[in-house]
Scaffold this motif. Sequence first.
Motif: not given
Length: 374
Positions: A200, A251, A173-174, A187, A339, A296, A279, A170, A204
């Motif tokens: 998750r 997300t 991804a952020v 989120h 995105t 994803t 996401v 997570s 973030v």
Amino acid sequence: MQSKRATITDVARLAGVSKATVSAVLNDTGTVKASTRDRVLSVMENVNYRPAGFSGRAAAQNERSIGLVIKEIDNPYYGEVVTGARAAAQESGYTLLVTSSEGEYEAERKAVELLQRKEVDGLILTPVLDYDADLSHLFELKRRNFPFVLLEELRGVPAGLIDVDNEEASRKAVEFLIAQGHTRIVHFAGPAYSWHSQERVDGVRRACSASHVIFGDDDVVRAGAHMEDGYRAGLEYFGALSPAGRPTAVTCYNDLVALGLCRALGELGIGVPTDVSVVGFDDIQMLEYLPLRLTTVRMPKFEMGQLAAQMLIRHIESRETLPPQKVHLEAELVVRDSTRAVSQPAPRGRIRLAAADGGGTAAAGGRARSVATP
């Protein structure tokens, strides 16, 4: 050829007690001194003894089986986990039985007890882990030396585990979104019954705290695990915001929530990704065939099920108690069409989500860090 399994007679002899005392310890009946109980349980673990019910009728008929308890029967994520577990079970001559708790503790407890009565040889579990859950049935499995492997960590219970570092995935991804120029990120969180949801959220927070992006409690939207959860939460949250006040990126706990959110945004006239980047998490197979291909975090779902079944069968077939192993597999961010960068087009491809300490590829029982490449 497998060695002969320990019997209740063996346990009684090694513990220096009668078979009746061993039975009393197993069934929590009668009065057994704490020191005697501890000695009997220690012998049971040392010789990997399991009560006769574990290998009764089914073993006599040479029918071997393992059970898998999932949390959401309608979530495609679990379909791939089940496929992996079934492949490994079938290869070793086991039948896989699958049931779902639907995120309810009582349903999970009943499922575990039912599968034991059906005399499965072991269990794979995705446990219900909300703060109010009574996990005594899982502690009882451990006490009775019943083989089980977890797909989500149960703290305080030394058990085999196959999982992904959800917080790290997570966070990465952020970090990708932040690198793309997003400064207002929220989120959509998952259900309370999954510890993965909190992990998750924590990911973030870690990514934002290491940057200039402010992320507070108000930026966590309680959604759930299903498409309707993302849809409902999306309408409620974004419907109350002005264009100037809404985030530029979201997300989500999983892909289903993200898909529900995308529908809600479309109905509100908010473009994805022109107005808001979205996401998901999991990379379920259907994403490849949707008009808007979702960015994803890809989870190694088939491999998780496969390795969990293989680990469980090793414990079932071992004459000696094996120490619990924890295997953390690698996740990767797959960048698609949902995105975009705030100031420039976002790249497409796969982003490595290896932990900061680097590492190579670990063998089973270690921490796997290899990822696919385009």
